[in-house]
Design an enzyme around this catalytic site. Structure first.
Site, PDB file in Angstrom:
ATOM      1  CE  LYS A  51     -11.856   4.117  13.081  1.00 40.57           C
ATOM      2  NZ  LYS A  51     -11.495   4.032  14.518  1.00 40.57           N
ATOM      3  CE  LYS A 107      -9.669   6.088  10.552  1.00 42.18           C
ATOM      4  NZ  LYS A 107      -8.335   5.454  10.625  1.00 42.18           N
TER       5      LYS A 107
END
Length: 427
Positions: free
Chosen positions: A106, A206
């Protein structure tokens, strides 16, 4: 045609892939048209390679990325190393060499995904990263496909399992922040340096990825406001409970008239809200849209098998296109020009915890200050001898500009200290 893949790293998630490949062979073969085979695995050094062989792993472990890049039989490179480097360099080289890429990284996708996606598109290759957000929850694929006919207006997420575990312990069991963090570290949920988890950085990464799929807009990490949970006191938790709320670290993206606004901040959720029931290390993404209305995706946000399952789902999609000799589709085809909301267009409800002087007239003055703008929705007073807080205020819906103006007026006073300021959802 067997689809040959290479793994970069053989840690927790990577060691889950062989189990799935072995125990779901029929379904994988049906979807792909053939088998997916692990051809090579990159590990740190010879000692690691020897150790893995002694553990019974019979894979072809290599210690040089060149052994993978120069192997024309390898179609897909799966990066499960973590961190930015050398992962970014290795994936760039893989794409230049004509290999498709799957990653669960991520941090890399949030900070450098734009460059890697551009390189993949130029080469006509896949660059997929379902596992980079919310572990085993298929949220990115759902946003890209299931919501393709719908317009999303807002997205809220509990996106970090470590902070959610800690807040669950603080709310349900009355633990302090320090005690909850110590337990999270003991259980392996939090690192020795927990900054990314507890300060909202992980969740902000995220959000940057979710924005691409939900709103078609790429957000630079620096544009996402983030505040963590380290300042939350037992008094904040108890007050929230008294007023009918729970406190969660919520990442949100909302579209306003002038654009989108994204932030990660402790948020008071009504106990009846769907996200309020997301406890311990679980994750959830709550979507509001014009067509479907309200939808929530819930599941494990991390862990070996959930994350490995998301990685394998990307491998199956790429593999099926390879065997059918179809062109690669971009992971997300929804892109529009990024527009950031103006502060005056952003509205919300807010929580303020204040410490006041012993002057009995201070609280009345504060109430008058807020009532002048008809801003107070709820207010709770505390006896000074028992609480560090003297007054908690939950505002009505007001513009971010107006709230900042109120905050500046309070900060300018010598008889008031702002202890905490959070968002309030659902009021």
């Amino acid at each position: 045609m067997v689809v040959r893949i290479a793994l970069l790293g053989f840690g927790t998630v990577a060691t889950g892939l062989p189990f799935l490949l072995t125990n779901n062979t029929a379904k994988i073969r049906s979807a792909v048209g053939d088998d997916i085979e692990i051809a090579k695995i990159l590990v740190k050094d010879g000692a690691t390679k020897e150790h893995l062989h002694h553990q019974g792993y019979a894979y072809n472990f290599v210690t040089s990325i060149d052994d993978i890049i120069e192997d024309d039989s390898i179609a897909i490179v799966v990066e499960l190393m973590g961190r930015i480097e050398p992962a970014k360099t290795y994936l760039s080289r893989a794409l230049v060499a004509g290999k498709h890429v799957v990653t669960a990284n991520k941090d890399l996708v949030a900070l450098h995904g734009k460059d890697l996606l551009t390189l993949a598109a130029k080469q006509g290759l896949a660059f997929y990263y379902e596992a980079a957000v919310a572990g085993g929850i298929p949220i990115l694929r759902s946003l890209a496909h299931s919501f393709s006919a719908d317009k999303i207006t807002s997205l809220y997420g509990i996106l970090n399992g470590t902070s959610n575990f800690m807040l669950t312990k603080m709310g349900d069991d009355g633990w302090t922040y320090e005690a909850a963090l110590a337990k999270a570290q003991e259980l392996g949920y939090a690192e020795n340096d927990p900054t990314n988890d507890v300060e909202g950085i992980d969740a902000a990464y995220k959000l940057a990825i979710l924005s691409q799929f939900a709103f078609g807009m790429s957000l630079d990490f620096e544009t996402i406001t983030h505040k963590g949970i380290s300042s939350i006191s037992p008094e904040d938790v108890a007050t929230a409970d008294h007023l009918g709320y729970v406190i969660k670290l919520v990442g949100s993206i909302r579209e306003w008239q002038s654009g989108i606004y994204a932030e990660v901040i402790p948020t008071l959720l009504p106990k009846t809200h769907q996200l309020a029931g997301v406890t311990n290390v679980m994750n959830a993404v709550y979507v509001e849209s014009l067509g479907i209305g309200e939808t929530m995706f819930y599941g494990p946000g991390a862990g070996q098998m959930p994350t490995a399952t998301s990685v394998l789902a990307n491998l199956i999609e790429i593999g099926s296109r390879l065997t059918a000799k179809l062109p690669m589709a971009p992971f997300n085809s929804f892109t529009v020009k990024t527009r950031l909301a103006k502060p005056e267009d952003i509205y919300g409800s807010y929580y303020l915890a204040l410490k006041c002087s012993n002057d009995s007239g201070v609280q009345a003055e504060l109430q008058n200050l807020f009532d002048t703008g008809k801003a107070i929705q709820k207010m709770h007073e505390f006896p000074l001898e028992n609480h560090r807080q003297c007054l908690v205020i939950v505002t009505k819906q007001m513009s971010k500009v107006a709230f900042e103006a109120f905050s500046r007026q309070l900060s300018a006073r010598t008889d008031v200290i702002i202890l905490n300021r959070f968002n309030v959802l659902g009021d």
